[in-house]
Design an enzyme around this catalytic site. Structure first.
Site, short mmCIF file in Angstrom:
data_model
loop_
_atom_site.label_atom_id
_atom_site.label_comp_id
_atom_site.label_asym_id
_atom_site.label_seq_id
_atom_site.Cartn_x
_atom_site.Cartn_y
_atom_site.Cartn_z
N TYR A 52 0.80 -1.23 0.00
CA TYR A 52 0.00 0.00 0.00
C TYR A 52 0.83 1.28 0.00
CZ TYR A 52 -4.15 -2.81 0.35
OH TYR A 52 -5.15 -3.70 0.06
N ARG A 90 -24.94 -9.39 -8.03
CA ARG A 90 -23.85 -8.53 -7.54
C ARG A 90 -24.12 -8.12 -6.10
NH1 ARG A 90 -24.95 -7.11 -12.88
NH2 ARG A 90 -23.22 -7.47 -14.29
N VAL A 144 -20.73 -2.54 -7.47
CA VAL A 144 -19.82 -1.41 -7.63
C VAL A 144 -20.40 -0.09 -7.11
CG1 VAL A 144 -20.42 -0.88 -10.04
CG2 VAL A 144 -18.15 -0.36 -9.20
N ALA A 160 -21.61 -0.18 -22.73
CA ALA A 160 -20.86 -0.77 -23.85
C ALA A 160 -21.62 -1.98 -24.42
CB ALA A 160 -19.47 -1.19 -23.38
N ARG A 161 -22.17 -2.79 -23.52
CA ARG A 161 -22.94 -3.97 -23.97
C ARG A 161 -24.19 -3.54 -24.73
NH1 ARG A 161 -21.94 -7.00 -18.19
NH2 ARG A 161 -20.09 -8.15 -18.84
N HIS A 215 -25.35 -0.67 -11.57
CA HIS A 215 -24.69 -1.70 -12.39
C HIS A 215 -25.22 -3.02 -11.83
CE1 HIS A 215 -21.77 -4.26 -14.30
NE2 HIS A 215 -21.16 -4.54 -13.18
N1 LIG Z 1 -17.48 -3.26 -12.26
C1 LIG Z 1 -17.61 -4.18 -13.20
O1 LIG Z 1 -18.16 -3.91 -14.28
C2 LIG Z 1 -17.08 -5.56 -12.93
C3 LIG Z 1 -16.95 -6.52 -13.93
C4 LIG Z 1 -16.43 -7.76 -13.62
C5 LIG Z 1 -16.07 -8.04 -12.30
N2 LIG Z 1 -16.24 -7.08 -11.35
C6 LIG Z 1 -15.89 -7.29 -9.94
O2 LIG Z 1 -14.49 -7.10 -9.76
C7 LIG Z 1 -14.09 -7.84 -8.59
C8 LIG Z 1 -12.91 -8.72 -8.94
O3 LIG Z 1 -13.32 -9.71 -9.88
P1 LIG Z 1 -12.26 -10.78 -10.43
O4 LIG Z 1 -12.97 -11.58 -11.43
O5 LIG Z 1 -10.99 -10.09 -10.75
O6 LIG Z 1 -12.05 -11.64 -9.11
P2 LIG Z 1 -10.78 -12.54 -8.77
O7 LIG Z 1 -11.23 -13.50 -7.71
O8 LIG Z 1 -10.16 -13.07 -10.01
O9 LIG Z 1 -9.76 -11.50 -8.13
C9 LIG Z 1 -9.99 -10.85 -6.92
C10 LIG Z 1 -8.63 -10.56 -6.33
O10 LIG Z 1 -8.83 -9.76 -5.15
C11 LIG Z 1 -7.84 -10.18 -4.22
N3 LIG Z 1 -8.24 -9.77 -2.87
C12 LIG Z 1 -9.21 -10.29 -2.09
N4 LIG Z 1 -9.23 -9.66 -0.90
C13 LIG Z 1 -8.27 -8.71 -0.94
C14 LIG Z 1 -7.79 -7.75 0.00
N5 LIG Z 1 -8.33 -7.63 1.22
N6 LIG Z 1 -6.76 -6.95 -0.37
C15 LIG Z 1 -6.20 -7.06 -1.61
N7 LIG Z 1 -6.60 -7.98 -2.53
C16 LIG Z 1 -7.63 -8.78 -2.19
C17 LIG Z 1 -7.77 -11.70 -4.39
O11 LIG Z 1 -6.59 -12.24 -3.85
C18 LIG Z 1 -7.88 -11.82 -5.91
O12 LIG Z 1 -6.60 -11.86 -6.51
C19 LIG Z 1 -15.33 -8.64 -8.16
O13 LIG Z 1 -16.01 -7.96 -7.11
C20 LIG Z 1 -16.19 -8.68 -9.41
O14 LIG Z 1 -17.55 -8.88 -9.14
C21 LIG Z 1 -16.71 -5.86 -11.63
#
Ligand SMILES: NC(=O)c1ccc[n+]([C@@H]2O[C@H](COP(=O)([O-])OP(=O)(O)OC[C@H]3O[C@@H](n4cnc5c(N)ncnc54)[C@H](O)[C@@H]3O)[C@@H](O)[C@H]2O)c1
Length: 321
Positions: free
Chosen positions: A70, A93, A127, A155-156, A180
């Site tokens: 950090y 979500r 989100v 976008a979709r 979202h």
């Molecule tokens: N906003 C959008 O449009 C959108 C689209 C797709 C996914 N997402 C969201 O993004 C997030 C991540 O999705 P992903 O597919 O990459 O998941 P993922 O499981 O592949 O990755 C999540 C990562 O977060 C890390 N993590 C967990 N707790 C943590 C902490 N306290 N400190 C630091 N790192 C930590 C994990 O180790 C992991 O590497 C999810 O909440 C998912 O729903 C959002």
């Protein structure tokens, strides 16, 4: 290929999972950043991603990429947060909220301790709620906290409309607003192609546009994540491209209108909730939220979406800053 903007543009990414690492890759290939730091609770995962990304440097731009902590958020132009739990098949979500609020209670104060001036870009789901939570837990003013919001849904939507109408998605101007998630709202009344109202375009060009067709296009848009997650377990390319677009608008001070999530005040009676509306984004973060002239049905949909989010926020017991 574009030049790197400035000798020291650092972007910090918290959460090097599917979304965070795909965004890091897109960012590296864009040349927008000179430093990319990956921070993850799973240190080995961040290290592995940094190693793999570094091996693409002979084909991309001179960029410092490392697995950090950090303290490396200090001086970052933007800290992108994509850490936390993702949806599993069948999960909404909003189902993620408890787990990810606990995760943010670790992440956001840790980012704030090392960097008090940055701009936070939130991708973690749900989100809109997480954007609000990040605002509550950080020291930053609301205009410096942006959620990726419906940039992906928009976008979709543009893609689905472009397929339906036979025009480039760049030429389709249409927005998804609100949450979202399941309560999001398509703004049909303002959708257009080169200024021609969508329905007029369809009429002139013989494109079907009755309610059943339009409802199906929206259903495909809203439910896309469920269908992708069923097939490949996660979604990450399009959201990474959307995150890159937001970061570009910030770094280049572009005043770009994007459907992102931010704190909304006095908008059709909606206040104190984060949700998406077309928003001008520049180096200060949120410059302003555009006041849309929505149809009564769209206003009702937006207010419903705000209620869903507000009720979720009201159930949280946040340990505030
Ligand atoms: N906003 C959008 O449009 C959108 C689209 C797709 C996914 N997402 C969201 O993004 C997030 C991540 O999705 P992903 O597919 O990459 O998941 P993922 O499981 O592949 O990755 C999540 C990562 O977060 C890390 N993590 C967990 N707790 C943590 C902490 N306290 N400190 C630091 N790192 C930590 C994990 O180790 C992991 O590497 C999810 O909440 C998912 O729903 C959002």
């Amino acid at each position: 290929m574009v030049e790197t903007l400035h000798p020291s543009v650092r972007i910090a990414i918290v959460g090097a999972g599917h979304v965070g690492s795909t965004f890091a890759y897109a960012l590296l290939l864009s040349g927008l950043a000179s430093e990319i730091v990956l921070i993850d609770a799973n240190r080995a995962k961040a290290e592995g991603e940094a190693m793999d990304l570094n091996h693409s440097l002979p084909f991309s731009y001179a960029t410092g990429i490392w697995a950090g902590d950090y303290s490396d958020c200090a001086g970052a132009a933007v800290t992108v947060v994509a850490g936390g739990a993702a949806q599993r098949p069948g999960e909404t979500r909003l189902d993620l909220v408890k787990k990810n609020v606990a995760t943010f209670e670790e992440i956001i104060p840790a980012v704030s301790r090392s960097d008090t001036k940055s701009l936070l870009l939130i991708a973690t789901n749900p989100v809109d709620v997480m954007t609000y939570v990040a605002w509550k837990l950080s020291e930053l003013p609301a205009n410096r906290i942006i959620g990726s919001g419906t940039i992906l849904d928009t976008a979709r939507f543009r893609y689905a409309l472009s397929q339906h109408c036979g025009v480039d998605p760049h030429s389709v101007h249409a927005y998804i607003i609100g949450e979202h998630g399941d309560s999001e709202v398509p703004v049909w009344s303002l959708a257009n192609i080169a200024g021609l109202r969508l329905l007029d375009f369809c009429g002139v060009h013989g494109v079907p546009h009755d309610k059943i067709e339009l409802d199906e296009i929206f259903r495909q848009t809203r439910d896309a994540a469920y269908h992708i997650i069923e097939r490949k377990g996660a979604t990450y390319y399009a959201v990474a491209a959307g995150l890159l677009r937001i970061v570009e608008a910030i770094l280049r001070d572009q005043n770009t209108v994007l459907s992102v999530s931010s704190l909304i005040e006095s908008y059709y009676g909606i206040s104190d909730v984060c949700l998406s509306l077309p928003t001008v984004i520049n180096r200060r973060g949120v410059e302003c939220v555009l006041r849309l002239d929505l149809s009564p049905e769209e206003v009702a949909g937006l207010q419903r979406s705000a209620r869903v989010l507000r009720e979720t926020i009201d159930q949280l017991k946040l340990v505030e800053k």
